[in-house]
Design a protein around this motif. Structure first.
Motif: not given
Length: 195
Positions: A165-190
């Motif tokens: 998870n530390l690797y995944f979070v770092s990778r998302m932060k450095n190489y991806f943009n969060l383009i959709y999030q719906n915390p209520g439905e629990r959906i995140y798209i990068w």
């Protein structure tokens, strides 16, 4: 297994109970009625109530939206289609049935089901001897998905402080943009950043 995991009415059983109900009631109706059968019939009805409610929800979904498909996977798929991303290389860290509804193959055998990444003992059956972190690194750095979908801002089948998870979070932060999030439905798209 279902009982010990606390998911007695888990999604794999949702379609089993109605058939058990039909078989049970066929047996009850074929035989002469006895008071003991009523107790068993009530037990079967109670156990299967959740699946019957799910069938009601599906019928309601169809009457309101003219489609049987409902749920978070289809919300994620619709978001991908709105953004014309459905043909990109997608890593479904959750909602893995999205692969089939988009006519795509999972990126690796280990991504067929999201929990498989947490089971390195399976990897030898997938044709490699990597551990979970090595497999995740292979997916992210060698296969290079362009879109990542998850139900949390990290991988839900690993603990938040795990190396994966530390690797995944770092990778998302450095190489991806969060383009959709719906915390209520629990959906995140990068979406992968452009170079």
């Amino acid at each position: 297994t279902f009982y010990s995991s606390g998911t007695v009415n888990g999604h794999y059983l949702i379609q089993v109970y109605p058939f058990i109900s039909i078989l049970f009631f066929a047996f009850v109706l074929k035989k002469e009625f006895k008071p003991g059968y009523l107790k068993f019939a009530l037990l079967v009805l109670l156990l299967s109530a959740e699946s019957h409610l799910e069938y009601y929800r599906i019928a309601k979904q169809y009457s309101e939206k003219s489609t049987f498909y409902n749920g978070k996977t289809f919300i994620a798929i619709n978001e991908l289609k709105k953004r014309q991303l459905e043909n990109r290389k997608i890593f479904f860290a959750n909602y893995h049935i999205g692969y089939w509804f988009l006519n795509q193959y999972p990126l690796t055998k280990s991504t067929t089901h999201p929990s498989s990444l947490t089971r390195p003992a399976f990897f030898k059956h997938f044709g490699n001897n990597r551990n979970s972190l090595e497999e995740l690194t292979y997916i992210m750095e060698e296969i290079k998905p362009e879109v990542v979908i998850s139900r949390r801002e990290n991988l839900s089948f690993f603990s938040e402080t795990s190396p994966e998870n530390l690797y995944f979070v770092s990778r998302m932060k450095n190489y991806f943009n969060l383009i959709y999030q719906n915390p209520g439905e629990r959906i995140y798209i990068w979406l992968k950043k452009e170079n």
